[in-house]
Design a protein around this motif. Structure first.
Motif, short mmCIF file in Angstrom:
data_model
loop_
_atom_site.label_atom_id
_atom_site.label_comp_id
_atom_site.label_asym_id
_atom_site.label_seq_id
_atom_site.Cartn_x
_atom_site.Cartn_y
_atom_site.Cartn_z
N LEU A 1 0.69 -1.14 0.34
CA LEU A 1 0.09 -0.35 0.06
C LEU A 1 0.74 1.61 -0.21
O LEU A 1 0.85 2.29 -0.75
N GLN A 2 2.07 0.97 0.61
CA GLN A 2 2.82 2.74 0.82
C GLN A 2 2.89 2.50 -0.41
O GLN A 2 3.98 3.90 -1.05
N VAL A 3 3.83 1.54 -1.42
CA VAL A 3 4.82 1.87 -2.38
C VAL A 3 3.54 2.40 -3.93
O VAL A 3 3.52 3.04 -4.37
N MET A 4 2.24 1.56 -3.22
CA MET A 4 1.56 2.01 -4.51
C MET A 4 1.06 3.22 -4.04
O MET A 4 1.15 4.03 -5.12
N GLU A 5 0.69 3.73 -2.70
CA GLU A 5 0.52 4.76 -2.58
C GLU A 5 1.13 6.28 -3.21
O GLU A 5 0.78 7.03 -3.68
N GLY A 6 2.88 5.95 -3.14
CA GLY A 6 3.44 6.97 -3.16
C GLY A 6 3.75 6.83 -4.67
O GLY A 6 3.91 7.82 -5.34
N HIS A 7 3.58 5.95 -5.21
CA HIS A 7 3.54 5.90 -6.36
C HIS A 7 2.68 6.43 -7.75
O HIS A 7 2.71 7.92 -8.34
N LEU A 8 1.47 6.24 -6.70
CA LEU A 8 0.36 7.34 -7.42
C LEU A 8 -0.17 8.36 -7.76
O LEU A 8 -0.01 9.00 -8.07
N ARG A 9 0.50 8.91 -5.79
CA ARG A 9 0.36 10.00 -5.42
C ARG A 9 1.91 11.28 -7.03
O ARG A 9 1.28 12.40 -7.08
N VAL B 1 9.36 -2.55 -8.77
CA VAL B 1 9.86 -3.34 -6.78
C VAL B 1 8.09 -4.04 -6.88
O VAL B 1 7.49 -4.63 -6.31
N LEU B 2 6.98 -3.28 -6.86
CA LEU B 2 5.15 -3.17 -7.14
C LEU B 2 5.55 -4.91 -7.14
O LEU B 2 4.76 -5.84 -6.72
N GLN B 3 5.63 -5.32 -8.81
CA GLN B 3 5.57 -6.79 -8.86
C GLN B 3 6.25 -7.77 -8.13
O GLN B 3 6.65 -9.20 -7.81
N GLN B 4 7.53 -7.12 -8.07
CA GLN B 4 8.31 -8.32 -6.50
C GLN B 4 7.18 -8.53 -5.27
O GLN B 4 7.39 -8.88 -4.59
N LEU B 5 6.99 -7.43 -4.78
CA LEU B 5 5.92 -7.68 -3.57
C LEU B 5 5.09 -8.28 -3.97
O LEU B 5 4.32 -9.08 -2.89
N ALA B 6 4.20 -8.11 -4.72
CA ALA B 6 2.93 -9.10 -5.48
C ALA B 6 3.53 -10.35 -5.48
O ALA B 6 2.86 -11.37 -4.31
N ALA B 7 4.83 -10.36 -6.11
CA ALA B 7 5.26 -12.06 -5.44
C ALA B 7 4.87 -12.46 -4.20
O ALA B 7 4.92 -13.62 -3.60
N VAL B 8 6.17 -12.04 -3.44
CA VAL B 8 6.51 -11.40 -2.20
C VAL B 8 4.64 -12.38 -1.47
O VAL B 8 4.56 -13.04 -0.12
N ARG B 9 3.69 -11.25 -1.73
CA ARG B 9 2.06 -11.82 -1.10
C ARG B 9 1.77 -12.82 -1.65
O ARG B 9 0.99 -14.31 -0.71
N GLY B 10 2.01 -13.17 -3.23
CA GLY B 10 1.36 -14.35 -3.64
C GLY B 10 1.96 -15.77 -2.52
O GLY B 10 1.59 -16.53 -2.36
#
Lengths: 89, 89, 89, 89
Positions: A54-62, D38-47
């Motif tokens: 959520l933090q990375v996504m929010e930072g990117h969107l902003r 980075v988001l893709q890596q995070l999504a892989a960790v979550r999975g």
């Protein structure tokens, strides 16, 4: 990406906290910890990973989607962030 | 919001499909349907609601947060949408 | 399934409440409601569907997987239910 | 818990794979990796965390909630596992 670079210290601190939770989880699995406690630790790891996403996504969107600039587009982002927060709890 | 207005027919069609699934779920609960089948119908409803959320959210992000205009901001939106799709499946 | 049959009235009441939320959502889409409000309504529907899934799943696990009988197996179910609740909020 | 004890090697192997993904994520944040990656890596960790939760939960439900024994209760568990799998993907 500038928003990751700017928040690098905080993000790395979160990653390391998750690493600590994972180390504790590994000890719990290696030890004789009962399954309910292992599941609770896993749920905590999942929550921490969701928080980081959520933090990375929010930072990117902003910074890069609504921004740079434009308070109108930043405002339009708010309801989306509210919904994302409810999903990534 | 223009993106909802533009896609109104498609969105309403999705809402009505979910209403149909809910009507079938109600019959299953009222009838003697076994629990496994009820759970499957509920999972299908959840998937359809997630799909609708994703469509509204994507439309909003494209039209009002990345947009109007700016192919650069639209490009920056893509990795976020990819992650959201994996969450709202 | 007996647990669905026993809870039929409550389950149908929940289904109808969701139908009411869906009817309000359809009016919002047909009307000129702004996207943020539509997203909020969708998030509320999702939460209500998750709550219904949790109720059916918990009833099934208690009645037919842990049960019938056995307070030991019912106790073993508790940590799983705790984790499920955190996912289906 | 016996099911964790019996599967200890596999579970620890999964934990270590996640630790490897976290180490790579930390390097990505420290380095100049773009946010989408980075988001893709995070999504892989979550999975991977979701997969681990599912394995522990399924083992617990099979061994201590449906089990020990009773093929009928094991069968009743199947539709719940099917739904859980769709949530924890």
């Amino acid at each position: 990406m500038s928003h990751i670079h700017e928040n690098r210290k905080k993000l790395v601190a979160r990653v390391r906290r998750i690493n600590g939770q994972m180390a504790s989880l590994e000890r719990a699995i290696e030890g004789d910890t009962e399954c309910g406690a292992v599941l609770q630790q896993l749920a905590a790891v999942r929550g921490a990973v969701n928080g980081l996403i959520l933090q990375v996504m929010e930072g990117h969107l902003r910074a890069h989607v609504a921004g740079p600039g434009s308070s109108k587009r930043q405002d339009e982002l708010l309801p989306v962030l509210a919904v994302l927060k409810s999903y990534l709890k």
